[in-house]
Enzyme design. Structure first.
Site, PDB file in Angstrom:
ATOM      1  CB  CYS A 254      -0.907   0.035   1.414  1.00  0.00           C
ATOM      2  SG  CYS A 254      -2.160  -1.116   1.088  1.00  0.00           S
TER       3      CYS A 254
HETATM    4  N1  NAD Z   1      -2.936  -5.950   1.802  1.00  0.00           N
HETATM    5  C1  NAD Z   1      -3.132  -4.775   2.571  1.00  0.00           C
HETATM    6  O1  NAD Z   1      -2.908  -4.558   3.492  1.00  0.00           O
HETATM    7  C2  NAD Z   1      -4.191  -3.875   1.789  1.00  0.00           C
HETATM    8  C3  NAD Z   1      -4.834  -2.997   2.770  1.00  0.00           C
HETATM    9  C4  NAD Z   1      -5.729  -2.186   2.139  1.00  0.00           C
HETATM   10  C5  NAD Z   1      -5.887  -2.063   0.532  1.00  0.00           C
HETATM   11  N2  NAD Z   1      -5.262  -3.154  -0.249  1.00  0.00           N
HETATM   12  C6  NAD Z   1      -5.740  -3.224  -1.485  1.00  0.00           C
HETATM   13  O2  NAD Z   1      -6.485  -4.353  -1.578  1.00  0.00           O
HETATM   14  C7  NAD Z   1      -6.136  -4.876  -2.903  1.00  0.00           C
HETATM   15  C8  NAD Z   1      -6.002  -6.418  -2.885  1.00  0.00           C
HETATM   16  O3  NAD Z   1      -4.785  -6.535  -2.157  1.00  0.00           O
HETATM   17  P1  NAD Z   1      -4.291  -7.879  -1.256  1.00  0.00           P
HETATM   18  O4  NAD Z   1      -3.244  -7.515  -0.448  1.00  0.00           O
HETATM   19  O5  NAD Z   1      -5.498  -8.530  -0.599  1.00  0.00           O
HETATM   20  O6  NAD Z   1      -3.673  -8.712  -2.595  1.00  0.00           O
HETATM   21  P2  NAD Z   1      -3.229 -10.019  -2.652  1.00  0.00           P
HETATM   22  O7  NAD Z   1      -2.416 -10.391  -3.521  1.00  0.00           O
HETATM   23  O8  NAD Z   1      -3.053 -10.487  -1.229  1.00  0.00           O
HETATM   24  O9  NAD Z   1      -4.627 -10.870  -3.241  1.00  0.00           O
HETATM   25  C9  NAD Z   1      -5.220 -10.493  -4.184  1.00  0.00           C
HETATM   26  C10 NAD Z   1      -5.713 -11.815  -4.861  1.00  0.00           C
HETATM   27  O10 NAD Z   1      -6.404 -11.710  -6.095  1.00  0.00           O
HETATM   28  C11 NAD Z   1      -6.378 -13.040  -6.887  1.00  0.00           C
HETATM   29  N3  NAD Z   1      -6.341 -12.539  -8.171  1.00  0.00           N
HETATM   30  C12 NAD Z   1      -5.646 -11.753  -9.182  1.00  0.00           C
HETATM   31  N4  NAD Z   1      -6.086 -11.595 -10.280  1.00  0.00           N
HETATM   32  C13 NAD Z   1      -7.346 -11.999 -10.267  1.00  0.00           C
HETATM   33  C14 NAD Z   1      -8.659 -12.116 -10.979  1.00  0.00           C
HETATM   34  N5  NAD Z   1      -8.519 -11.435 -12.398  1.00  0.00           N
HETATM   35  N6  NAD Z   1      -9.775 -12.929 -10.673  1.00  0.00           N
HETATM   36  C15 NAD Z   1      -9.695 -13.406  -9.259  1.00  0.00           C
HETATM   37  N7  NAD Z   1      -8.772 -13.342  -8.576  1.00  0.00           N
HETATM   38  C16 NAD Z   1      -7.629 -12.659  -8.891  1.00  0.00           C
HETATM   39  C17 NAD Z   1      -4.952 -13.265  -6.570  1.00  0.00           C
HETATM   40  O11 NAD Z   1      -4.624 -14.740  -6.919  1.00  0.00           O
HETATM   41  C18 NAD Z   1      -4.754 -12.923  -4.925  1.00  0.00           C
HETATM   42  O12 NAD Z   1      -5.366 -14.285  -4.247  1.00  0.00           O
HETATM   43  C19 NAD Z   1      -5.200  -4.105  -3.536  1.00  0.00           C
HETATM   44  O13 NAD Z   1      -5.621  -2.992  -4.318  1.00  0.00           O
HETATM   45  C20 NAD Z   1      -4.320  -3.375  -2.391  1.00  0.00           C
HETATM   46  O14 NAD Z   1      -3.875  -2.352  -2.675  1.00  0.00           O
HETATM   47  C21 NAD Z   1      -4.315  -3.839   0.444  1.00  0.00           C
END
Ligand code: NAD
Length: 455
Positions: free
Chosen positions: A296
């Site tokens: 992030c």
């Molecule tokens: N991790 C954090 O602390 C956090 C906090 C706030 C916001 N975010 C935001 O949330 C979003 C997700 O982050 P995250 O940390 O959960 O990511 P992550 O990589 O842990 O999880 C994302 C998931 O999406 C899946 N994926 C990818 N492409 C896909 C598709 N086309 N269809 C279905 N699934 C698909 C991946 O396999 C993965 O399991 C990002 O935009 C991130 O910036 C993350």
């Protein structure tokens, strides 16, 4: 009745019918959400998606997670958690009770009433947004999207994404937003490893494309989360997240610069911050460290600067903080070099042990971790690297493959560098056994020893 009047009546009848159908679509979805029979879908089962899926399953909804990773799908269906904040024991009753399951098959969308999109939004090498994951998930969703569905984008992104990119993709099949289907943006604020604030008790901001969308989105979240904060548009909701993370990134940049200034002036920056934080108003402490990490803070502000550049505004604070934060691994490595030199040793050939490689305390996430830069930079200078991290058993990086060593190896190291201050580390034992320690996190606050070099 003349032909013209008949046509007008026909048109009005159709309008009334359409309004009634739209009203009943909205009413049906509202009832399903209220009585928790709505079938909930979460696209992307990562750090954000899995905890969200769990909250809605716990609230009594039937939840299906959709992920392109067969491995994650299999693990969810076996109630085998891979996300630190969710234990397998939490998953088990939900999976066994039929409240939570996962699939890689998007055709399940046709059975869903709500869809939350939680896919990654990384940066390209050029620091431009990579919208590929949002686009590919929407391309799949639209194939099966039916009237009466609520879709909410949660991935962090630039202002305008929901209206300008997602809406046209989902409306392609002829469904009208605000009547046939509902579309919102709701920023995810989860803070992995935070024992106090988790998905359920972090207030949820939500903004819809239309007021009806905002209402539907707010109603949905209110079933599982403690506080919902409706805002007037998707752009506001998108910008909220970018303000929060830009605020954090810039303040960390500021305090990192102050740390470098204090270092030059021979002042203990940690003591300065601690004393400044006693001011009961107008000051919020941020802490220096080895650099930014995670998915992030190092990334999201560049979504904003990319967007504003198109509007002719240079995001100068963001660029500057990005530069300063990017210098921190180098600053830490210089500290190690000076500490070793003062002890009469060159970096080349010295055994350097890194404590903590995850990007922050008590989690296993390695994404963008500054420890990776610190290790590579020290290796480039000829250091012989090892590391300990109770959360990261193996490290593969640019041809480097390391397995975590027991903490006891600190006794044999020429220098120990604390990069991530996990609470499981034995700091007393470290101070007793190590000969030289560079502490980039103030983990050894309270220990007084000439072998400790602080940031
Ligand atoms: N991790 C954090 O602390 C956090 C906090 C706030 C916001 N975010 C935001 O949330 C979003 C997700 O982050 P995250 O940390 O959960 O990511 P992550 O990589 O842990 O999880 C994302 C998931 O999406 C899946 N994926 C990818 N492409 C896909 C598709 N086309 N269809 C279905 N699934 C698909 C991946 O396999 C993965 O399991 C990002 O935009 C991130 O910036 C993350």
């Amino acid at each position: 009745m003349c032909m013209m009047t008949e046509l007008i009546f026909e048109f009005m009848r159709e309008c009334i019918l359409m309004t009634e159908t739209a009203a009943s679509t909205s009413k049906t979805l509202e009832q399903k959400i209220r009585n928790r029979t709505a079938r909930v879908g979460i696209v992307g089962l990562g750090y954000v998606g899995l905890p969200l899926a769990v909250e809605f399953a716990k609230a009594g909804f039937s939840v299906v997670g959709i992920d392109v990773s067969e491995d994650k799908v299999g693990r969810v269906n076996r109630a085998d958690s891979y996300v630190g904040d969710i234990s397998s024991a939490t998953l088990e009753p939900l999976v066994k009770g039929g409240k939570l399951r996962a699939t890689a098959d998007f055709s399940v969308v046709s059975e869903l009433d709500t869809i939350n999109i939680c896919v990654p939004t990384p940066l390209r090498k050029t620091k431009d947004p990579d919208m590929g994951f949002i686009v590919s998930s929407c391309q799949e969703i639209v194939k099966y999207l039916r009237a009466g569905t609520l879709v909410i984008l949660e991935s962090t992104t630039y202002p305008g994404t929901t209206d300008e990119l997602v809406l046209p993709m989902l409306a392609k099949g002829g469904l009208k937003v605000g009547t046939d289907f509902f579309l919102c943006f709701s920023p995810e604020r989860v803070d992995p490893g935070n024992p106090k604030y988790q998905t359920a008790n972090i207030p949820k901001v939500v903004g819809g494309v239309t007021p009806a969308c905002t209402e539907m989105g707010s109603l949905f979240y209110a079933q599982a989360l403690e506080t919902v904060v409706p805002v007037s548009s998707t752009q506001i909701a998108e910008m909220v997240k970018l303000l929060e993370n830009t605020f954090r990134m810039i303040n960390i940049g500021l305090v990192n610069e102050i740390a470098m200034m204090c270092d030059r002036l021979g002042i203990n920056v940690w003591e300065v911050i601690e004393a400044a934080a006693t001011k009961p108003f107008g000051f919020m402490p941020f802490y220096p460290g080895p650099g930014l990490g995670g998915h992030c803070i190092p990334i999201d502000p560049f979504y904003l600067s990319w967007k504003t550049k198109q509007a002719g505004i240079e995001a100068r604070f963001i660029e500057l903080a990005g530069y300063i934060n990017g210098q921190m691994p180098h600053f830490v490595v210089d500290k190690v070099q000076h500490a070793l030199n003062d002890a009469g040793k060159p970096v080349k050939g010295s055994r350097i042990h890194v404590m903590g490689v995850a990007y922050k305390r008590d989690i296993e996430d390695m994404r963008e971790s500054p420890a990776l830069d610190v290790i590579l930079l020290l290796q480039k200078r000829g250091g012989l690297l090892s590391y300990s991290d109770p959360h990261v058993p193996e490290l593969r990086l640019d041809g480097l493959h390391l397995s975590a060593s027991p903490e006891s190896v600190v006794a044999d190291a020429d220098c120990v560098v604390i990069v991530t201050d996990h609470s499981a580390f034995d700091y007393r034992g470290l101070v007793d056994r190590a000969s030289l320690i560079v502490d980039s996190r103030n983990a050894l606050k309270g220990f007084n020893s000439t072998k400790i070099v602080r940031l």
